[in-house]
Design an enzyme around this catalytic site. Structure first.
Site, PDB file in Angstrom:
ATOM      1  N   HIS A 166     -91.542  16.921 -58.763  1.00 36.24           N
ATOM      2  CA  HIS A 166     -92.684  17.239 -59.640  1.00 36.24           C
ATOM      3  C   HIS A 166     -94.019  16.860 -58.972  1.00 36.24           C
ATOM      4  O   HIS A 166     -94.753  15.995 -59.482  1.00 36.24           O
ATOM      5  CB  HIS A 166     -92.489  16.459 -60.959  1.00 36.24           C
ATOM      6  CG  HIS A 166     -93.233  17.014 -62.125  1.00 36.24           C
ATOM      7  ND1 HIS A 166     -94.603  17.007 -62.205  1.00 36.24           N
ATOM      8  CD2 HIS A 166     -92.795  17.592 -63.263  1.00 36.24           C
ATOM      9  CE1 HIS A 166     -94.974  17.540 -63.348  1.00 36.24           C
ATOM     10  NE2 HIS A 166     -93.904  17.911 -64.011  1.00 36.24           N
ATOM     11  N   GLU A 271     -94.106  22.594 -58.144  1.00 33.49           N
ATOM     12  CA  GLU A 271     -92.901  21.755 -58.215  1.00 33.49           C
ATOM     13  C   GLU A 271     -91.668  22.566 -57.790  1.00 33.49           C
ATOM     14  O   GLU A 271     -91.237  23.468 -58.503  1.00 33.49           O
ATOM     15  CB  GLU A 271     -92.723  21.266 -59.652  1.00 33.49           C
ATOM     16  CG  GLU A 271     -93.978  20.730 -60.285  1.00 33.49           C
ATOM     17  CD  GLU A 271     -93.954  20.767 -61.798  1.00 33.49           C
ATOM     18  OE1 GLU A 271     -92.870  20.981 -62.385  1.00 33.49           O
ATOM     19  OE2 GLU A 271     -95.016  20.598 -62.413  1.00 33.49           O
TER      20      GLU A 271
HETATM   21  O1  TA6 Z   1     -93.402  20.646 -64.942  1.00 40.88           O
HETATM   22  C1  TA6 Z   1     -94.169  21.032 -66.037  1.00 40.88           C
HETATM   23  C2  TA6 Z   1     -93.731  20.227 -67.238  1.00 40.88           C
HETATM   24  O2  TA6 Z   1     -92.413  20.527 -67.596  1.00 40.88           O
HETATM   25  C3  TA6 Z   1     -94.726  20.513 -68.361  1.00 40.88           C
HETATM   26  O3  TA6 Z   1     -94.121  21.237 -69.396  1.00 40.88           O
HETATM   27  C4  TA6 Z   1     -95.171  19.110 -68.786  1.00 40.88           C
HETATM   28  O4  TA6 Z   1     -94.307  18.630 -69.790  1.00 40.88           O
HETATM   29  C5  TA6 Z   1     -95.020  18.357 -67.463  1.00 40.88           C
HETATM   30  O5  TA6 Z   1     -93.787  18.826 -66.952  1.00 40.88           O
HETATM   31  C6  TA6 Z   1     -95.107  16.858 -67.561  1.00 40.88           C
HETATM   32  O6  TA6 Z   1     -93.989  16.340 -68.212  1.00 40.88           O
HETATM   33  P1  TA6 Z   1     -93.958  14.733 -68.467  1.00 40.88           P
HETATM   34  O7  TA6 Z   1     -92.637  14.462 -69.104  1.00 40.88           O
HETATM   35  O8  TA6 Z   1     -94.083  14.075 -67.113  1.00 40.88           O
HETATM   36  O9  TA6 Z   1     -95.155  14.446 -69.316  1.00 40.88           O
END
Ligand code: TA6
Length: 297
Positions: A166, A271
């Protein structure tokens, strides 16, 4: 290479000045500097004490991406799984490693981190009762950063998983950023009620909250261009999917550990992952996937 006195993080610096810092919590890369600049965005309110996932850097998402599906082995896991919220072990370094980033020698250093069933929290073990081993390798080179996740089924019962890295990339102004290499790719638009669309734009721009899961991307490189200058090339290794995310103003305001609130202007997440369907491993089988990021500061 240096393990901090409080055993919470590992840092490495090359003779040419590049550096990387990894928090043992989540094996989260929290800093990667090259050309004298920081390449990763880290919230000023990122919690680094191990009590919650890190807001920024490169969180490791495993064994599920996003909110887990119902009636599935991952159903009772937290969103994005347990890997980013677990304490990993530092397994050591190697410099002789030659590979995608360099010819070995002291122009690159590879740091390995491990997470196993035996070191997992009771809560996570209960939620996902499989015998597994993860080795996450972070390789710092002069011309890039490689992060690879090796997943092994150490048991006899098959399991399936998703994985994603991520990565929060730092940019000067996201309104001047274009993401290239996604033309014609099918994506799930999580901002538009998960509708399926096809990317028609050779340059994806961020003009508001953006949360798109691009799937089965035919070629391996996604480029982040800023003010018409190449900034990052993100190369997928054995992974076919990638998420493009920016919370924009309102969502950033609603995320407690997202600071400064206008920090969405200075970041974009690209990501890499395997998040369309599930990778299945029988007992003894392994899967390896990851990324090479090249930065042109
Ligand atoms: O990767 C994008 C995502 O899935 C978004 O939907 C948002 O939720 C982000 O990840 C961050 O997620 P987190 O659980 O780290 O707040």
């Amino acid at each position: 290479v240096n393990l901090s006195d409080d055993n919470s993080r590992v840092t490495a610096t090359l003779p040419t000045g590049e550096s990387v810092e990894i928090l043992l919590h989540g094996a989260t890369v929290i800093s990667w500097k090259s050309g004298g600049v920081e390449n990763l965005w880290l919230s000023e309110k990122a919690v680094l004490d191990g009590s919650k996932p890190v807001r920024g850097g490169i969180p490791v998402v495993f064994p599920v991406f996003g909110g887990p599906p119902a009636n599935h082995a991952t159903s009772t896991l937290p969103s994005h799984g347990f890997a980013r919220n677990s304490r990993w072990e530092y397994l050591g370094k190697s410099t002789s490693e030659s590979g995608a980033l360099s010819k070995g020698g002291d122009d690159c250093v590879k740091l390995d981190f491990g997470l196993y069933t035996a070191t997992l929290s009771e809560e996570a073990k209960k939620a996902w009762p499989y015998d597994f081993g993860l080795v996450y390798s972070v390789t710092l080179g002069k011309d890039g950063l490689q992060t690879m996740l090796n997943v092994r089924n150490e048991g006899k019962v098959a399991f399936e998983f998703q994985m994603l890295l991520h990565s929060y990339f730092r940019v000067k102004d996201v309104s001047k950023v274009a993401v290239k290499g996604l033309t014609g790719v099918t994506y799930i638009d999580k901002v538009l009620n998960a509708q399926i669309a096809t990317e028609s734009n050779p340059a994806v721009r961020i003009t508001g909250e953006t949360d798109r899961v691009y799937q089965s991307i035919p070629q391996d490189t996604t480029s982040i261009v800023e003010a018409d200058q190449p900034r990052y090339d993100v190369v997928r290794d054995n992974l076919e999917d990638s998420v493009v995310w920016n919370p924009w103003k309102e969502k950033a305001a609603s995320i407690g550990d997202f600071e400064p609130k206008n920090g969405y202007i200075n970041m974009i997440c690209v990501e890499v992952g395997s998040v369309k369907g599930w990778q299945k491993l029988d007992g003894g089988e392994t899967f390896e996937g990851g990324q090479i990021i090249r930065s042109s500061p």
